[in-house]
Enzyme design. Sequence first.
Site, short mmCIF file in Angstrom:
data_model
loop_
_atom_site.label_atom_id
_atom_site.label_comp_id
_atom_site.label_asym_id
_atom_site.label_seq_id
_atom_site.Cartn_x
_atom_site.Cartn_y
_atom_site.Cartn_z
N GLN A 56 15.15 -60.67 78.59
CA GLN A 56 14.81 -59.25 78.53
C GLN A 56 15.64 -58.42 79.52
O GLN A 56 15.43 -57.21 79.62
CB GLN A 56 13.31 -59.06 78.84
CG GLN A 56 12.37 -59.85 77.96
CD GLN A 56 12.40 -59.41 76.51
OE1 GLN A 56 12.83 -58.31 76.17
NE2 GLN A 56 11.96 -60.29 75.62
N ASP A 76 15.62 -66.21 83.87
CA ASP A 76 15.43 -65.97 82.44
C ASP A 76 15.83 -64.53 82.17
O ASP A 76 15.09 -63.60 82.49
CB ASP A 76 13.96 -66.22 82.07
CG ASP A 76 13.62 -65.82 80.64
OD1 ASP A 76 14.49 -65.29 79.94
OD2 ASP A 76 12.47 -66.05 80.23
#
Length: 406
Positions: free
Chosen positions: A201, A198
């Site tokens: 960020q 993921d």
Amino acid sequence: MDVKAIRREFPILGEEINGHPLVYLDSSATSQKPKKVIDAVDTYYKTANSNVHRGVHTLGSRATDQYEGAREKVRAFLNANSTAEIIFTRGTTTSINTIAYSYARANLQEGDEVVINPMEHHSNLIPWQQAAKACGATLKYIPLQDDGTISLEDVRTTVTSNTKIVAVTHVSNVLGTVNPVKEMAKIAHDHGAVVVVDGAQGAPHMKVDVNDLDCDFYAFSGHKMCAPTGIGVLYGKKEHLETMEPVEFGGEMIDFVDLYDSTWKELPWKFEGGTPIIAGAVGLGAAIDFLNDVGMNNILEHEQKLADYAMEKLRTIDDITIYGPEKRAALVTFNLDDVHPHDLATVLDADGIAVRAGHHCAQPLMKWLNVTATARASFYLYNTEEDVDRLADGLLKTKEFFGDVF
């Protein structure tokens, strides 16, 4: 890196909120957009608006060139081997769900393991819960260290020969922890597992090289890196994507359709059913140009200095708890004693300071921290030490306000 010049590129930073100059400290939720991106989307609609791939007329060709040109910019940004490995999606959530539905459900079976950890955003947790339930697989968690980091020794202990997928956030949206993705990928691959990262960020804040990381999948959203909302990317190694079935069916993704059967286009288009997010892709391409002009290493260095300054500044405030490791990405998550984060954020907003308050789509991590919610100040290339000073002053004002109330 001329931060003052960079700030001038973001029209919204000139806004006043409640009579105060805006201090925007919520870029982990969504970043602001520079004029270059706004103008690129505006120009697309004014001069090239058309559907892609289908038409032979001039506008169709212009739109297709810009859309596929953006794909090449993403490929170069990630150092992927081919544009065939770059799938445009609605965002990180859609990208991870695509993997969980298409890859995981075709490859998991009873007794297999999916390994994640408690710091994951819900978007990199719930899809694996559902895939494990559907396939009879087991969900396993790598424990966190006391400071909210991951120990590679714990990774080695948790990942076994039964592990088929290891899913991990590149950077925690709550703790600011930068995870050792490259080392985790090596451990996973040694056990025959694939690695899903993921990057929501990660990609906005640091140089990402998917070949160096050796991850099998990497997902991120454009809106957190100066691009419009509604556009994201799924990178996948070609060897995996070629074996995966589409999760959306319809126009654009087909090769041949008969009454009882159909075949799919080649990569990457077999995963892009329907009219794609053309303007969003154009905006993402412009955002990548903008970030590359500034320099990803320059952005990372600037943000690290801001994070260090913020930690130093906030620690001078009594009755504050800061969560996460000492070495962190550009965010600080905290609580003031006896002040609910939503109340804190409301008082700060009255002074034009925008922070995030809540569980940050990370309820298991909130439970691990033994809190129900936190406040979070997150920084980006356009933030300054003066913004941090305004935050610190606002927190002192908040303490004073609630001290008078109680």
